[in-house]
Design a protein around this motif. Structure first.
Motif, PDB file in Angstrom:
ATOM      1  N   SER A   1      33.923  55.073  51.912  1.00 52.61           N
ATOM      2  CA  SER A   1      34.859  55.772  52.638  1.00 52.61           C
ATOM      3  C   SER A   1      35.898  56.536  51.863  1.00 52.61           C
ATOM      4  O   SER A   1      35.557  56.797  50.623  1.00 52.61           O
ATOM      5  CB  SER A   1      35.622  54.886  53.575  1.00 52.61           C
ATOM      6  OG  SER A   1      36.299  53.759  52.622  1.00 52.61           O
ATOM      7  N   GLY A   2      36.818  57.460  52.424  1.00 49.66           N
ATOM      8  CA  GLY A   2      37.512  58.026  51.571  1.00 49.66           C
ATOM      9  C   GLY A   2      37.323  59.447  51.194  1.00 49.66           C
ATOM     10  O   GLY A   2      36.395  60.130  52.011  1.00 49.66           O
ATOM     11  N   ASP A   3      37.557  59.720  49.997  1.00 47.44           N
ATOM     12  CA  ASP A   3      37.155  60.941  49.462  1.00 47.44           C
ATOM     13  C   ASP A   3      35.774  61.363  49.754  1.00 47.44           C
ATOM     14  O   ASP A   3      34.788  60.533  49.105  1.00 47.44           O
ATOM     15  CB  ASP A   3      37.720  61.181  48.155  1.00 47.44           C
ATOM     16  CG  ASP A   3      37.697  62.843  47.514  1.00 47.44           C
ATOM     17  OD1 ASP A   3      38.249  62.953  46.454  1.00 47.44           O
ATOM     18  OD2 ASP A   3      36.852  63.265  47.977  1.00 47.44           O
TER      19      ASP A   3
ATOM     20  N   GLU B   1      27.608  63.812  40.526  1.00 49.59           N
ATOM     21  CA  GLU B   1      28.539  63.794  41.752  1.00 49.59           C
ATOM     22  C   GLU B   1      27.689  64.040  43.043  1.00 49.59           C
ATOM     23  O   GLU B   1      26.865  64.610  43.063  1.00 49.59           O
ATOM     24  CB  GLU B   1      29.750  64.838  41.803  1.00 49.59           C
ATOM     25  CG  GLU B   1      29.440  66.049  41.904  1.00 49.59           C
ATOM     26  CD  GLU B   1      30.705  67.163  41.594  1.00 49.59           C
ATOM     27  OE1 GLU B   1      31.537  66.787  40.992  1.00 49.59           O
ATOM     28  OE2 GLU B   1      30.519  68.317  42.464  1.00 49.59           O
ATOM     29  N   ALA B   2      28.395  63.681  44.275  1.00 54.07           N
ATOM     30  CA  ALA B   2      27.760  63.907  45.412  1.00 54.07           C
ATOM     31  C   ALA B   2      28.808  64.035  46.541  1.00 54.07           C
ATOM     32  O   ALA B   2      29.961  63.504  46.314  1.00 54.07           O
ATOM     33  CB  ALA B   2      26.777  62.640  45.932  1.00 54.07           C
TER      34      ALA B   2
END
Lengths: 113, 115
Positions: A52-54, A64-65
């Motif tokens: 969740s979140g960013d 990164e994804a």
């Protein structure tokens, strides 16, 4: 039905090229998303995860994804690949608690030196 | 983290025989998972093994073919029974990280070839 699909089965890149591996998921409720990597001769290991979140998550080794809910996507990226990134990459989705994690078909990445 | 030891790492078996794969974890875990990875395909969950209860099998997998034991919180076995060449695959033991986030740790896998 729950599912995870990966768009590319085989990808060949030259060193320093940028990488993006596609992943789409289909889940009815809250989903946790993962990228796992399996280097030649090694165990599967977690690369990164989203709970969740960013929506932009950063993992190990410069990966990164980005979670895009409207597109049901969780694509993996790396701006500049190295020969050592040669591996098989699996996108996976699971409900909270990991009671059932579903894996995509995997993408074999080969990076030419 | 969890360290998972799985054995055998590979085996070649004759049709009709059975093979038992062992999975040992260096810490106590509630749930252990058994996956199969057939050649060129992704990981498919066979069953979830909880200590003290019968394993829960996914669609397409049955207890008679893949009996599972879970005698304690650190150990499990998967048996592939009455093997056929279609059972040739990599079998993986997995456990959850324990942070309720769904992260999985994997064993090194057992590469099974059935002749």
């Amino acid at each position: 039905a729950q599912s995870v699909s990966q768009h590319n089965h085989h990808v060949i890149l030259s060193e320093a090229a940028s990488l993006e591996l596609g992943c789409n998921y289909s889940y009815g409720g809250t989903v946790n998303l993962f990228w796992y990597v399996q280097y030649p001769g090694q165990h599967l290991q977690l690369l990164l995860k989203y709970f969740s979140g960013d929506p932009l998550v950063k993992g190990i080794k410069g990966f990164e994804a980005e979670f895009i809910k409207s597109k049901f996507s969780f694509n993996l990226r790396k701006p500049s690949v190295q020969w050592s990134d040669t591996a098989e990459y699996f996108c996976a989705g699971g409900d909270t608690g990991g009671f059932k994690t579903i894996f995509g078909a995997g993408t074999r990445l080969f990076v030419k030196a | 983290s969890a360290v998972i030891s799985q054995k055998p790492s590979r085996d070649i078996c004759q049709r009709g025989t059975s093979l038992t794969i062992q999975c040992q974890v260096d810490s106590q875990v509630t749930m252990m998972f058994w996956y199969r990875q057939q050649p060129g395909q992704s990981l498919t969950l066979i069953a979830t093994a909880n200590q003290g209860s019968e394993a829960t099998y996914e669609s397409g997998f049955v207890i008679d073919k893949f009996p599972i034991s879970r005698p304690n919180l650190t150990f499990s076995t998967l048996t592939v029974s009455n093997m056929s060449p279609e059972d040739s695959s990599i079998y993986l033991c997995s456990v959850e990280a324990g942070d309720a986030g769904g992260k999985l740790f994997f064993g090194s896998g057992t590469q099974l070839s059935v002749l």
